[in-house]
Design a protein around this motif. Sequence first.
Motif: not given
Length: 95
Positions: A69-74
């Motif tokens: 949820x907190x990933x740069x990809x998402x």
Amino acid sequence: MSAYVVIDLDVADAEGFQQYIDGVTPLIDKVGARNILVDPGTETLEGDWNPPTLVIHEFPSKQAVLDFWNSPEYEPYKDLRRKYSTVKVVVAEAN
């Protein structure tokens, strides 16, 4: 311990939202999660909750959900999701 993401999904633009699905599906697969359910025909048995579409994803753990949820990809997909839909999202961990 598995964790489940439950989503109350209301899609405003199906064609636009497909861009979100196409981009997010590989990210979900990459973290070892899986789509369990997508149901646009839920039936409310009690109460006033009536999601237009109910979605459930299973993740390896609650921490895996939070990492995703907190990933740069998402991050860019959150904007796409907000543009084409309205959601309510909760996560719960099985015991």
